[in-house]
Scaffold this motif. Structure first.
Motif, PDB file in Angstrom:
ATOM      1  N   THR A  66       0.829  -1.191   0.000  1.00  0.00           N
ATOM      2  CA  THR A  66       0.000   0.000   0.000  1.00  0.00           C
ATOM      3  C   THR A  66       0.870   1.250   0.000  1.00  0.00           C
ATOM      4  O   THR A  66       1.803   1.366   0.792  1.00  0.00           O
ATOM      5  CB  THR A  66      -0.925   0.020   1.233  1.00  0.00           C
ATOM      6  N   VAL A  82       1.277   4.979   0.975  1.00  0.00           N
ATOM      7  CA  VAL A  82       0.720   5.888   1.970  1.00  0.00           C
ATOM      8  C   VAL A  82       1.113   7.319   1.612  1.00  0.00           C
ATOM      9  O   VAL A  82       2.293   7.627   1.439  1.00  0.00           O
ATOM     10  CB  VAL A  82       1.229   5.542   3.383  1.00  0.00           C
ATOM     11  N   HIS A 100      -3.427   4.852   0.134  1.00  0.00           N
ATOM     12  CA  HIS A 100      -4.140   5.298   1.329  1.00  0.00           C
ATOM     13  C   HIS A 100      -3.726   6.740   1.600  1.00  0.00           C
ATOM     14  O   HIS A 100      -2.545   7.025   1.795  1.00  0.00           O
ATOM     15  CB  HIS A 100      -3.774   4.387   2.505  1.00  0.00           C
ATOM     16  N   GLY A 126      -4.189  10.493   3.733  1.00  0.00           N
ATOM     17  CA  GLY A 126      -4.636  11.071   4.995  1.00  0.00           C
ATOM     18  C   GLY A 126      -4.236  12.524   5.120  1.00  0.00           C
ATOM     19  O   GLY A 126      -3.252  12.967   4.524  1.00  0.00           O
ATOM     20  N   SER A 139      -9.111   5.468  -0.907  1.00  0.00           N
ATOM     21  CA  SER A 139      -9.173   5.331   0.546  1.00  0.00           C
ATOM     22  C   SER A 139      -8.595   6.586   1.211  1.00  0.00           C
ATOM     23  O   SER A 139      -7.439   6.938   0.996  1.00  0.00           O
ATOM     24  CB  SER A 139      -8.373   4.099   0.986  1.00  0.00           C
ATOM     25  N   ARG A 185      -8.652   9.273   4.850  1.00  0.00           N
ATOM     26  CA  ARG A 185      -9.034   9.486   6.242  1.00  0.00           C
ATOM     27  C   ARG A 185      -8.649  10.882   6.718  1.00  0.00           C
ATOM     28  O   ARG A 185      -7.610  11.403   6.350  1.00  0.00           O
ATOM     29  CB  ARG A 185      -8.377   8.448   7.160  1.00  0.00           C
ATOM     30  N   MET A 206       0.299   7.661   9.677  1.00  0.00           N
ATOM     31  CA  MET A 206      -0.639   6.709   9.079  1.00  0.00           C
ATOM     32  C   MET A 206      -0.051   5.310   9.001  1.00  0.00           C
ATOM     33  O   MET A 206      -0.763   4.317   9.161  1.00  0.00           O
ATOM     34  CB  MET A 206      -1.035   7.186   7.683  1.00  0.00           C
ATOM     35  N   LEU A 207       1.242   5.236   8.756  1.00  0.00           N
ATOM     36  CA  LEU A 207       1.913   3.939   8.723  1.00  0.00           C
ATOM     37  C   LEU A 207       1.945   3.329  10.117  1.00  0.00           C
ATOM     38  O   LEU A 207       1.774   2.119  10.297  1.00  0.00           O
ATOM     39  CB  LEU A 207       3.344   4.111   8.191  1.00  0.00           C
ATOM     40  N   ARG A 219      -0.230   4.197  12.681  1.00  0.00           N
ATOM     41  CA  ARG A 219      -1.599   3.974  13.159  1.00  0.00           C
ATOM     42  C   ARG A 219      -2.568   3.935  11.974  1.00  0.00           C
ATOM     43  O   ARG A 219      -3.307   4.876  11.727  1.00  0.00           O
ATOM     44  CB  ARG A 219      -2.004   5.103  14.110  1.00  0.00           C
ATOM     45  N   PRO A 220      -2.551   2.858  11.176  1.00  0.00           N
ATOM     46  CA  PRO A 220      -3.395   2.809   9.968  1.00  0.00           C
ATOM     47  C   PRO A 220      -4.893   2.860  10.256  1.00  0.00           C
ATOM     48  O   PRO A 220      -5.680   3.206   9.374  1.00  0.00           O
ATOM     49  CB  PRO A 220      -3.000   1.468   9.331  1.00  0.00           C
ATOM     50  N   GLU A 221      -5.290   2.536  11.501  1.00  0.00           N
ATOM     51  CA  GLU A 221      -6.720   2.530  11.821  1.00  0.00           C
ATOM     52  C   GLU A 221      -7.213   3.891  12.310  1.00  0.00           C
ATOM     53  O   GLU A 221      -8.422   4.097  12.507  1.00  0.00           O
ATOM     54  CB  GLU A 221      -7.004   1.469  12.896  1.00  0.00           C
TER      55      GLU A 221
END
Length: 320
Positions: free
Chosen positions: A5, A7, A52, A54, A75, A77, A109-110, A112-114
């Motif tokens: 993925t 980021v 992903h 963010g 995706s 956030r 993000m890496l 804490r991906p959630e």
């Protein structure tokens, strides 16, 4: 073999999108405009493997980008600034530039991906706009009332008093209109209406606080009570060093939501049969009024989280 993925962290400002991609340690700057958003989406689609994205919450400057990315199926956030700041401190990063912030966001993000939240539905976004606007007008009315009280002590002319009355009546009307629209928006979506009914079943939580919880905290009901308290800024933060034990204090969280919870806690401390005895015990132990209200607000958000999690209305358990 699973594709890695990619980021991407983006620092969003009024005019610019400063980005950092972890895979190739690549930096970029694009305009924070419809054209810049299209350029970013095109760039992401040319990347191999899942991506992903963010960015921090920036007071609304990220919403157009957020909607464009989600519509493109990317995706995405929105991340809490307080968590990015804490992550930066843990890494010993003191410098602050748009480029450094973008890299920090990507690395967080890496780590804490959630973390963060996904784009709310159109219904929730409208609800959030209305609750924010209501809070702003209520604050205006509060300041006006303080000014009226100060002028009355000084002695004011009838003309000025009439102007104050007209302005206050206008603000009252606007608040009433917004509250009616909030009720209408909540009723339009079954999921939102069910949440509102569950929350309003809790003594102390009224229509305004229920609407704020739904709009500002859509994650409620899908987290632990500790996470819910931390998100509202009601979890005590330790200030310890070595053998020294500092005072615990609340910090961070979503400020507008915390204000509404304080108001709900004031009502719950007197009218909620489960929380009223807790407030009384704290008062008997000599705890300051503010600490009592914070403790009740923390329990109130835990109860709200549990009720949304179970889907059952509030029921007072004797001796609970």
């Amino acid at each position: 073999m699973m594709e890695k993925t990619m980021v991407i962290g983006i620092d969003v400002s009024r005019d610019w999108l400063d980005g950092f991609g972890l895979s190739g340690l690549e930096r970029f700057r694009l305009a924070n405009s419809a054209e810049g958003h299209k350029e970013l989406i095109l760039m992401i689609r040319q990347m191999s493997g899942p991506v992903h994205v963010g960015f921090e919450a920036t007071g609304g400057q990220e919403w157009a980008l957020w909607a464009a990315l989600v519509e493109a199926g990317i995706s995405t956030r929105q991340l809490p600034p307080a968590q990015i700041k804490a992550f930066a401190m843990s890494r010993g990063t003191r410098a602050k530039t748009d480029r450094i912030d973008a890299e920090l966001i990507a690395r967080f993000m890496l780590f804490r991906p959630e973390a963060g939240r996904t784009l709310p539905s159109d219904n929730l976004r409208i609800l959030r706009t209305l609750t924010t606007r209501r809070a702003q007008i209520v604050d205006m009315r509060k300041r006006l009332s303080m000014q009226i009280a100060a002028r009355q002590k000084q002695g004011i002319s009838a003309d000025v008093e009439d102007m104050d009355d007209v302005l206050k009546a206008l603000l009252d009307t606007q608040i009433g209109d917004i509250e009616s629209r909030i009720e209408s928006v909540i009723a339009q979506e079954e999921t939102t209406a069910v949440k509102a009914n569950l929350l309003r079943s809790i003594p102390g939580i009224g229509p305004v606080s229920a609407a704020m919880l739904i709009a500002e905290m859509p994650e409620l009901g899908r987290m632990t009570s500790g996470e819910a308290a931390a998100m509202t800024g009601l979890a005590p933060v330790p200030h310890d060093s070595g053998v020294m034990r500092g005072r615990r204090a609340i910090a961070g969280g979503r400020r507008a939501l915390r204000r509404v919870l304080f108001q709900a806690a004031l009502a719950a401390a007197y009218h909620n049969p489960m929380l009223k005895p807790v407030a009384q015990r704290l008062k008997e132990r000599g705890k300051p009024h503010k600490l009592v209200i914070i403790a009740i607000a923390r329990r109130l958000i835990a109860i709200a989280n549990a009720i949304l999690k179970t889907g059952e209305t509030w029921r007072h358990q004797p001796g609970g």
